[in-house]
Enzyme design. Structure first.
Site, PDB file in Angstrom:
ATOM      1  N   LYS A 206       0.850  -1.203   0.000  1.00  0.00           N
ATOM      2  CA  LYS A 206       0.000   0.000   0.000  1.00  0.00           C
ATOM      3  C   LYS A 206       0.884   1.251   0.000  1.00  0.00           C
ATOM      4  CE  LYS A 206      -3.705   2.102   2.781  1.00  0.00           C
ATOM      5  NZ  LYS A 206      -4.556   1.911   3.977  1.00  0.00           N
ATOM      6  N   GLU A 212      10.873  -4.505   4.029  1.00  0.00           N
ATOM      7  CA  GLU A 212      11.033  -5.895   3.589  1.00  0.00           C
ATOM      8  C   GLU A 212      10.587  -6.047   2.134  1.00  0.00           C
ATOM      9  OE1 GLU A 212       9.346  -4.862   6.231  1.00  0.00           O
ATOM     10  OE2 GLU A 212       9.629  -6.180   7.976  1.00  0.00           O
ATOM     11  N   GLY A 266      -4.433  -2.713   5.569  1.00  0.00           N
ATOM     12  CA  GLY A 266      -3.706  -3.872   5.060  1.00  0.00           C
ATOM     13  C   GLY A 266      -4.336  -5.190   5.459  1.00  0.00           C
ATOM     14  N   ARG A 267      -4.769  -5.299   6.720  1.00  0.00           N
ATOM     15  CA  ARG A 267      -5.240  -6.595   7.196  1.00  0.00           C
ATOM     16  C   ARG A 267      -6.660  -6.933   6.727  1.00  0.00           C
ATOM     17  NH1 ARG A 267      -3.603  -3.142  11.001  1.00  0.00           N
ATOM     18  NH2 ARG A 267      -5.167  -2.086  12.282  1.00  0.00           N
ATOM     19  N   GLU A 352      -3.141  -7.085  15.446  1.00  0.00           N
ATOM     20  CA  GLU A 352      -2.711  -5.767  14.939  1.00  0.00           C
ATOM     21  C   GLU A 352      -3.864  -4.766  15.006  1.00  0.00           C
ATOM     22  OE1 GLU A 352      -1.260  -4.706  10.659  1.00  0.00           O
ATOM     23  OE2 GLU A 352       0.546  -5.049  11.863  1.00  0.00           O
ATOM     24  N   HIS A 383      -1.528 -32.597  19.136  1.00  0.00           N
ATOM     25  CA  HIS A 383      -0.251 -33.212  19.531  1.00  0.00           C
ATOM     26  C   HIS A 383       0.812 -32.150  19.767  1.00  0.00           C
ATOM     27  CE1 HIS A 383      -1.823 -37.203  18.419  1.00  0.00           C
ATOM     28  NE2 HIS A 383      -2.505 -36.499  17.533  1.00  0.00           N
ATOM     29  N   LYS A 497      10.451  -0.461  13.306  1.00  0.00           N
ATOM     30  CA  LYS A 497      10.930  -0.159  11.952  1.00  0.00           C
ATOM     31  C   LYS A 497      11.989   0.940  12.019  1.00  0.00           C
ATOM     32  CE  LYS A 497       6.524  -0.980   9.482  1.00  0.00           C
ATOM     33  NZ  LYS A 497       5.444  -0.309   8.704  1.00  0.00           N
TER      34      LYS A 497
END
Ligand code: F6P
Length: 535
Positions: A206, A212, A266-267, A352, A383, A497
């Site tokens: 965005k 990254e 974003g999410r 978030e 498990h 960041k």
């Protein structure tokens, strides 16, 4: 305005909790043979069974009062009306417009956004069709065989989860890959076996500034240009961003840039062009079915009374355990291997959005907010961490999710999977007295009374998956309203960041690191010593 701790609704629940908390769900079920039907909801092919919760009808009524006191209905209206409910960034949060199939307008600042949404959807269709049909030729005139989505957070987790979940619907002949981590391994391992001439990269960001993603995009670009020359970049890159200028500067041709809007977080962006890799992987018809499912859940969320509203019920049950039972975690266990990435997506969606300690007004949050969300596919989770769910000292509510029909009918397996799906929530609820002789009895005793929700669908197709994801989006939104927090910003990730940006030069500098805290300096210098090789 969120209701404070001292509001009548909170006080009534506090008093009620003192009365109802000691009740064992075994007793609640014994007292009401109709408990399952009384505490479950259906919408289309999706059943939500919330009967294995430590609630009574009175609890649910008091929780609904809490939702009303927090003005959930008002905030729901504001969100769907495109009001700037993301108050700290002064933005709307209108991701519901991305999947608005009603034909009705949806506006931000008075302007109907649907024409722009529809335009992007038709461009996505053309893009996906061109790739899927082999009509998109790379710089050497060869059709594309592999698409790599480069993005992180919401530009990765949702799309990657949906692509995996819809594996049974994959278009043949196109590999779809995801690179998110700045660890070079992620890109290196992904590029292994790919040919530059037949590979297309979709850079999803965005902001087009996420470190990254920019680093991975540059490495991909260097790999591509190194093999085919600089002039080839335009035929092998697309971008999804709110920053078209930055995409152009990177070398993406304007016709391959897809717009993201600032009113999409974003999410909650997988419904937008950020989901382009989904459309490429399963075709635009399936992508639109995903939108249809989410829209169906939106309509339910908008129209169902609070007491019969799936997202509201899930939200209120979460608040009940977090703020009255002190639960700090929430487990999500999809009994479906294709949904194995769902917990990771829900981690970002929930943690978030609501992992905050100040209210919309900047005041300290009056009560506990988002839980730690974790999970794994059933039966693997059984498990790994189910021992703690059954016998740990913590109360950890769990959501179990399964489909009646499997995409892979292997003899006996689905019945076994579903038997475990049914058994685990039952065991958590009933517990079990040890039949052992004294010495082992305490070790084998299961107290039970451990709550869970069960979500059962007919089959995980695109529409049902869309409903499920939207269900959780609205659950998180309602919880944020009840806690009085802004679920749509994420200032908490900024400091890390910034620090990474200041520490990077210290790593690259030949001089010993100094000026940070002694741990950071010590770690950096130890890293340098190790990197220098053995003494
Ligand atoms: O994690 C912080 C965050 O801003 C997320 O909200 C977002 O999904 C992700 O980083 C990626 O951001 P962008 O799409 O701008 O690269």
């Amino acid at each position: 305005m969120a209701s404070s701790n001292s509001s009548p609704a909170w006080k009534a629940l506090q008093a009620h909790h003192s009365r109802v908390a000691p009740a064992h769900m075994r007793t609640l079920f014994e007292e009401d043979p109709e408990r399952f039907s009384r505490f479950s909801l259906k919408h289309g092919d999706l059943l939500l069974d919330y009967s294995k919760n430590r609630v009574t009808a009175e609890t649910m009524s008091l929780l609904a009062d809490l939702a009303r006191a927090a003005d959930v209905e008002g905030w729901r209206r504001r969100m769907f009306a495109g009001e700037r409910i993301n108050t700290s960034e002064d933005r709307a949060a209108l991701h519901v417009a991305l999947r608005n199939r009603s034909g009705r307008p949806m506006a931000v600042d008075g302007a109907d956004v649907m024409p722009a949404v529809e335009a992007v959807l038709s461009r996505m269709r053309a893009f996906a069709d061109e790739l899927g049909g082999g009509a998109w030729k790379g710089a050497t005139g060869t059709p594309i065989t592999d698409v790599v989505n480069i993005g992180i957070g919401g530009s990765h987790l949702g799309p990657a989860m949906v692509v995996e979940a819809l594996t049974p619907y994959r278009k043949p002949g196109l590999g779809v890959h995801f690179v998110s981590n700045v660890d070079g391994t992620h890109m290196v391992e992904t590029l292994k076996g790919l040919e530059a001439a037949t590979t297309l990269f979709i850079v999803v960001s965005k902001t087009f500034t996420t470190v990254e993603t920019v680093a991975n995009a540059k490495t991909a670009r260097a790999w591509l240009a190194g093999a085919l020359g600089e002039a080839a970049v335009g035929r092998h890159f697309a971008a999804v961003t709110a920053e078209a200028g930055a995409a152009a500067a990177f070398g993406v041709e304007a016709e391959h840039v897809f717009e993201l809007w600032d009113w999409v977080g974003g999410r909650t962006s997988l419904w937008s062009a950020a989901g382009l890799s989904i459309a490429v992987a399963v075709g635009m018809d399936r992508f639109e079915e995903l939108l249809d499912g989410a829209h169906a859940m939106d309509e339910h969320f908008l129209s169902a009374p609070l007491e019969a509203n799936m997202p509201v019920v899930l939200a209120l049950l979460g608040v009940w355990y977090i703020d009255f039972f002190g639960a700090g975690c929430h487990a999500v266990v999809p009994y479906d291997q294709y949904l194995r990435r769902l917990p990771a997506h829900l981690q970002q969606l929930d943690m978030e959005s609501n992992g905050k300690s100040v209210t919309r007004d900047g005041a300290p949050a009056a009560r506990a907010t988002a839980p730690v969300v974790f999970g794994a596919p059933g039966t693997d989770g059984q498990h790994a961490f189910f021992q703690l769910l059954h016998q740990g000292t913590r109360l950890i509510p769990a959501d179990f999710i399964a489909a009646a029909e499997t995409h892979n009918p292997v003899d006996g397996h689905h019945a076994l999977l579903l038997a475990n799906f049914f058994a685990q929530s039952a065991a958590l609820m009933t517990g079990g007295s040890a039949m052992e002789a004294a010495p082992l009895a305490p070790h084998k005793a299961l107290a039970g009374n451990r709550p869970s929700n069960s979500i059962l669908v007919r089959r995980f197709d695109a529409r049902t998956l869309g409903m499920l994801i939207a269900l959780y989006e609205h659950k998180v939104f309602v919880q944020g309203v009840i806690w009085g927090i802004n679920s749509f910003d994420q200032w908490g990730v900024e400091l890390g960041k910034e620090l990474a940006g200041t520490i990077l030069p210290a790593i690259e500098d030949a001089q010993p690191a100094r000026g940070h805290d002694s741990s950071t300096d010590g770690l950096i210098n130890h890293f340098k010593a190790l990197r220098a090789g053995p003494p």
